[in-house]
Write an enzyme that holds these catalytic residues in place. Structure first.
Site: not given
Length: 620
Positions: A233, A415
């Site tokens: 990420y 999420h």
């Protein structure tokens, strides 16, 4: 006798000799230097082109395109195979496993090439399916590549087949490098295999016209050297120009560096909080020790894209505000690189392009957080396969914070962190669940995007929004508590709606006092193993719990019945007036009825088997 071959695309029934062979062998494909078109049962090609495309593997050997017919409830797939191959497999499974997968196979025995519907068992052994629900429509060899066109219904009612729904689909693929004498001789463990996640059934939404004054802004991380690790990420901080006036974002799309299409998995743009005049600049891995802590406060989602997604258009009547003195100038781009082959030396400058206008639309679109508060009060025991946590946006909050005309939710982004497996948000009214806002029964934390809803959901004053997340902690030895860390958990639905209100966050967590009563009960029946003294933090307390069946069941009961603390927060992070602690759980007496899948009418077919269409030595 050879079936009819053509160098020009055509659509015709197979010859009688092929039909006779079908009773013995099933369906097969010409693969070597020929162009073959085989139409089955009078099938027609999709009238429109394939609007969706994804690379399946990082090397670009396999590329998938597809087209959805909602009227017929059928998907047409086009699979491009680069280079000479002995065969490929493609299919779907519950979580991307190669075992217990629903597959379509193309393989050769060295003389003939075959196409068939198949499945793999729990050991990865491949078997022919008794129902051939993947129908081959066309096989075409062009230069050094092969193109396969086939179709399959959403629902087949075959117990060996995957039910295709509008949530995340885990696609699996494999490349065969050598011939196999039979389908049963193939085991997935010996193949070059991989996984790709995508939403196959995307809603049919009309594309609004762009205004004449539309401008663009690229949010890109410059010249990133993609790490050679499987998952990275990457975080990049940028800022809007000084005194940037108020605009409306009306569309955004991905910009992916050419050649990196299979490595850039998903991207998000977050706006930082307006608590500080400046945020530190950063361009590096999000888990780097050099990353400033303040970047954790850049979490207001502006845009989110995932592999396979097209441009995202806001409704004609709404736009997302960007700029003005009341909002932060700082933005955080997060790029998820998926590099399972550990490719080295690849440079990337991918990002998201915002399309914005100074011609403000009638409504400002807002983003509201639903679900659970980021707190360790909500925890998942270790070794759980399906542990559910639920957060509430209560009727009291919507009554106080929403306008009389209500709001319209048009998009949603679900999420969780690493242990999330399912997420659902349901709207309830007058004690009854009325409709699903968004759901993903095959949710993956590594595949997140803002998804348009098929139908906008209107939320009125007094409605309840219930968000539930299902977690799997089989591989963990300690309790997983809620929080911001990647090894902690979240349960959130970012809903996109209009008109924008002061309500930015409507979430809940179990009451802290009742959680402490739970720890006292654990001690009463467990020899005082959990410290209930003031200096012990909640994560420390959960870490001390012996996770026997009694303590697990008691925690589930606590979360299902104990009072909650409701966070009914304004954009200023201040709660709306009132006492929001020790609130009773909403009294919901009925659940949303799930429609039964419609099974297609099966046509009578002969025995299933790999149908030989052509041998390698056929003239063409």
């Amino acid at each position: 006798m050879q079936p009819h071959l053509s160098h020009q695309p055509c659509w015709s029934l197979p010859s009688p000799s092929v039909r006779e062979a079908a009773s013995m062998y099933g369906t097969a494909v010409a693969i070597f230097l020929v162009i073959l078109v085989a139409a089955l049962q009078g099938s027609e090609p999709p009238e429109s082109p394939f609007p969706y495309h994804i690379p399946l593997d990082p090397e670009g050997t396999l590329e998938l395109s597809w087209n959805v017919s909602y009227d017929q409830e059928i998907i047409h797939f086009q699979l491009q195979v680069q280079g000479p191959r002995a065969g490929v497999l493609f299919g779907m499974s519950d979580r991307g496993e190669m075992e217990n997968a629903d597959l379509v196979m193309l393989w050769t025995d060295g003389d003939r090439t075959y196409f068939a519907d198949a499945w793999s068992d729990q050991k990865g052994q491949i078997h022919l399916d008794t129902h051939q629900d993947y129908q081959l429509l066309q096989a075409q060899r062009v230069s050094n590549s092969l193109s396969l066109l086939f179709k399959r219904p959403f629902v087949t009612c075959d117990p060996k087949d995957y039910v295709i729904e509008d949530d995340t689909v885990h696609l699996v693929y494999g490349i065969l490098e050598e011939p196999f004498q039979s389908l049963e001789a193939i085991n997935t463990s010996g193949l070059h295999t991989g996984l790709q996640q995508v939403q196959l059934l995307k809603p049919e939404v009309s594309t609004p016209a762009m205004p004449a004054d539309v401008q663009t802004m690229d949010i890109r991380a410059p010249d990133v050297l993609i790490p050679s690790t499987e998952t990275t990420y990457w975080c990049y901080i940028t800022e809007l120009p000084l005194h940037f006036p108020r605009h409306h974002i009306i569309m955004y799309e991905a910009i992916v560096t050419e050649g990196n299409e299979a490595l850039v998995h998903h991207m998000e743009v977050f706006q930082c909080t307006n608590e500080s005049e400046a945020f530190p600049m950063f361009n590096g891995p999000c888990d780097s020790k050099m990353k400033p802590d303040r970047l954790n406060y850049c979490r207001h989602v502006l845009a989110a894209w995932a592999l396979g997604a097209k441009a995202f258009y806001y409704p004609e009547e709404a736009g997302v505000p960007l700029g003005s003195s009341g909002s932060s100038r700082f933005l955080r781009l997060e790029v998820h690189y998926h590099n399972p082959r550990n490719i080295q030396g690849r440079r990337d400058s991918s990002g998201i392009r915002l399309h914005y206008t100074a011609s403000l639309r009638p409504n400002e679109a807002g983003i509201m957080e639903l679900g659970l508060v980021y707190t360790p009060l909500m925890a998942i025991p270790p070794q759980e396969t399906t542990f559910v946590l639920t957060g509430y946006c209560t009727d009291r909050c919507t009554q106080m914070a929403l306008p009389k005309s209500g709001i319209r939710i048009f998009a949603s982004q679900l999420h969780t962190h690493l242990t999330g497996r399912k997420v659902i948000t349901v709207l309830a009214r007058d004690g009854q669940q009325r409709e699903v806002v968004n759901r993903d029964n095959h949710y993956s934390p590594h595949f997140q995007e803002i998804r348009m809803l098929k139908n906008a959901v209107t939320v009125h004053q007094g409605d309840v929004l219930i968000t539930s997340c299902t977690y799997n902690t089989e591989n963990r030895t300690m309790a997983t508590v809620g929080g911001f860390g990647i090894l902690e958990e979240m349960c959130v639905n970012y809903v996109h709606y209009y008109p924008k209100t002061e309500l930015e966050l409507c979430k809940s967590a179990v009451d802290d006092g009742f959680l402490q009563k739970y720890f006292h009960i654990v001690n009463r029946f467990g020899n005082e193993e959990v410290c209930t003294c003031p200096q012990a933090s909640v994560p420390q307390q959960f870490a001390s719990v012996p996770w026997n069946s009694f303590n697990r069941d008691m925690l589930k009961a606590l979360y299902n019945y104990a009072p909650i603390s409701v966070h009914c927060n304004k954009t200023s992070a201040v709660r709306f007036p009132g006492n929001w602690n020790l609130q009773p759980l909403p009294n919901i007496t009925s659940a949303v009825e799930e429609p039964d899948p419609r099974c297609p009418i099966r046509q009578t077919r002969g025995p299933a088997g790999p149908f030989v269409v052509i041998t390698h030595g056929g003239r063409h």
